[in-house]
Design an enzyme around this catalytic site. Sequence first.
Site, PDB file in Angstrom:
ATOM      1  CB  SER A   1      34.330  46.837  29.266  1.00 19.62           C
ATOM      2  OG  SER A   1      35.012  45.993  27.828  1.00 19.62           O
TER       3      SER A   1
ATOM      4  CE1 TYR B   1      31.936  42.167  27.709  1.00 19.07           C
ATOM      5  CE2 TYR B   1      33.310  42.631  26.717  1.00 19.07           C
ATOM      6  CZ  TYR B   1      32.757  42.007  28.001  1.00 19.07           C
ATOM      7  OH  TYR B   1      33.615  42.241  29.634  1.00 19.07           O
TER       8      TYR B   1
HETATM    9  P1  NAI Z   1      33.037  34.936  34.407  1.00 21.86           P
HETATM   10  O1  NAI Z   1      33.130  34.617  33.095  1.00 21.86           O
HETATM   11  O2  NAI Z   1      34.167  34.301  36.020  1.00 21.86           O
HETATM   12  O3  NAI Z   1      32.526  35.585  36.117  1.00 21.86           O
HETATM   13  C1  NAI Z   1      30.804  36.000  35.108  1.00 21.86           C
HETATM   14  C2  NAI Z   1      29.641  35.809  36.062  1.00 21.86           C
HETATM   15  O4  NAI Z   1      28.800  36.375  35.465  1.00 21.86           O
HETATM   16  C3  NAI Z   1      29.596  34.186  36.292  1.00 21.86           C
HETATM   17  O5  NAI Z   1      29.753  34.163  38.285  1.00 21.86           O
HETATM   18  C4  NAI Z   1      28.466  33.828  36.078  1.00 21.86           C
HETATM   19  O6  NAI Z   1      27.849  32.531  36.614  1.00 21.86           O
HETATM   20  C5  NAI Z   1      27.649  35.381  36.010  1.00 21.86           C
HETATM   21  N1  NAI Z   1      26.718  34.838  34.618  1.00 21.86           N
HETATM   22  C6  NAI Z   1      26.720  34.996  33.024  1.00 21.86           C
HETATM   23  N2  NAI Z   1      25.823  35.091  33.191  1.00 21.86           N
HETATM   24  C7  NAI Z   1      24.672  35.480  33.235  1.00 21.86           C
HETATM   25  C8  NAI Z   1      23.173  35.337  33.835  1.00 21.86           C
HETATM   26  N3  NAI Z   1      22.558  35.779  32.711  1.00 21.86           N
HETATM   27  N4  NAI Z   1      22.384  35.488  34.894  1.00 21.86           N
HETATM   28  C9  NAI Z   1      23.563  35.537  36.631  1.00 21.86           C
HETATM   29  N5  NAI Z   1      24.930  35.220  36.022  1.00 21.86           N
HETATM   30  C10 NAI Z   1      25.518  35.519  34.313  1.00 21.86           C
HETATM   31  O7  NAI Z   1      34.008  36.714  34.253  1.00 21.86           O
HETATM   32  P2  NAI Z   1      34.704  37.698  35.028  1.00 21.86           P
HETATM   33  O8  NAI Z   1      35.849  38.314  33.989  1.00 21.86           O
HETATM   34  O9  NAI Z   1      34.660  37.964  36.291  1.00 21.86           O
HETATM   35  O10 NAI Z   1      33.352  38.847  33.778  1.00 21.86           O
HETATM   36  C11 NAI Z   1      32.735  39.733  35.335  1.00 21.86           C
HETATM   37  C12 NAI Z   1      32.137  41.254  34.647  1.00 21.86           C
HETATM   38  O11 NAI Z   1      33.277  41.774  34.360  1.00 21.86           O
HETATM   39  C13 NAI Z   1      31.112  40.932  33.311  1.00 21.86           C
HETATM   40  O12 NAI Z   1      30.358  41.757  32.879  1.00 21.86           O
HETATM   41  C14 NAI Z   1      32.399  41.603  32.076  1.00 21.86           C
HETATM   42  O13 NAI Z   1      31.814  41.137  31.170  1.00 21.86           O
HETATM   43  C15 NAI Z   1      33.019  42.608  32.984  1.00 21.86           C
HETATM   44  N6  NAI Z   1      34.603  42.411  32.311  1.00 21.86           N
HETATM   45  C16 NAI Z   1      35.427  41.429  32.724  1.00 21.86           C
HETATM   46  C17 NAI Z   1      36.638  41.619  32.395  1.00 21.86           C
HETATM   47  C18 NAI Z   1      37.941  40.788  32.674  1.00 21.86           C
HETATM   48  O14 NAI Z   1      39.040  41.595  32.156  1.00 21.86           O
HETATM   49  N7  NAI Z   1      37.387  39.682  33.096  1.00 21.86           N
HETATM   50  C19 NAI Z   1      37.502  43.110  31.843  1.00 21.86           C
HETATM   51  C20 NAI Z   1      36.013  44.157  31.434  1.00 21.86           C
HETATM   52  C21 NAI Z   1      34.792  44.348  32.446  1.00 21.86           C
END
Ligand code: NAI
Length: 261
Positions: free
Chosen positions: A146, A159
Amino acid sequence: MSDDLFSVAGQVVIVSGGSRGIGRALAEGFSMRGAQVVITGRESATIEGAAREMKSSGNPVVQIVCDVASLDDIARLVETVVGRFGRIDTLVNVAGVNKRKKVETFTPEEFDFILNVNLRGLFFLSQAAGKQMIAQKSGTVINIDSLNTNSPLKGVLPYAVSKAGVSMMTRGMAAEWGEHGVRVNAIAPGFILTDMTNKLWSIPTMQQWGYANTPLKRLGQVGDLVGTAIYLASKASAFMTGQVLYVDGGMSAGTLWPIEL
Ligand code: NAI
């Protein structure tokens, strides 16, 4: 032209948190390039639905339930994948959670929830897949980091702490596993529109701030991360390990003046 340098065809790829957002885009990106993709998530109905949709759009994946906060789930996931496909070529650690609150209001439960998924879960899933990669003398781990890796955004300190830890794990695992042919790198996305962030970026003040501070003058789409992940999983990055690549529209490159020059 098909370029072997960037090929991931035939690779066995695990994407944690692959049902939606960034994880889903990466899973589809690998599947459409001929990889055998395994998506994981906490709920079977959710990952089954996602896998069905991906298959119907021509990008088949296999789904396996795995809450990355559960060591039993992690052990079962790795055992199942190795039992079924014989190896793990690439692990993409995407699963992540966040909460936006003031430092002084975080509860111990909220702190543990975030760290257990983003940091502890990532460590032990990497360890389990890494043991297999060490045994097979090859493999690649890609961590989703991130912008918080180096400087915390206000209001998300647990986070930010977890993501700073992810970059340390990226370097530490790279240092230990290089001699076994296992590479570990990270992608630090900028502001990407997903379920995790849509609400925040629908606020006009936030949009104006985001555009004003991003040299490329837009927020990111999940597809913006696919090319970098393919690069990190392929021979194209064969001499690269322990690095964090920023895919952020230039956000981390410098500070933009709020006035016209
Ligand atoms: P999202 O909330 O749409 O997706 C997160 C995913 O992780 C979901 O599929 C969820 O079911 C899964 N998840 C959550 N807890 C879990 C667990 N205990 N076991 C297995 N799966 C689990 O979020 P997004 O935006 O797609 O984020 C994905 C990754 O990217 C995260 O690590 C987030 O920190 C990172 N990120 C996102 C950014 C953004 O702007 N959207 C920016 C920088 C990093």
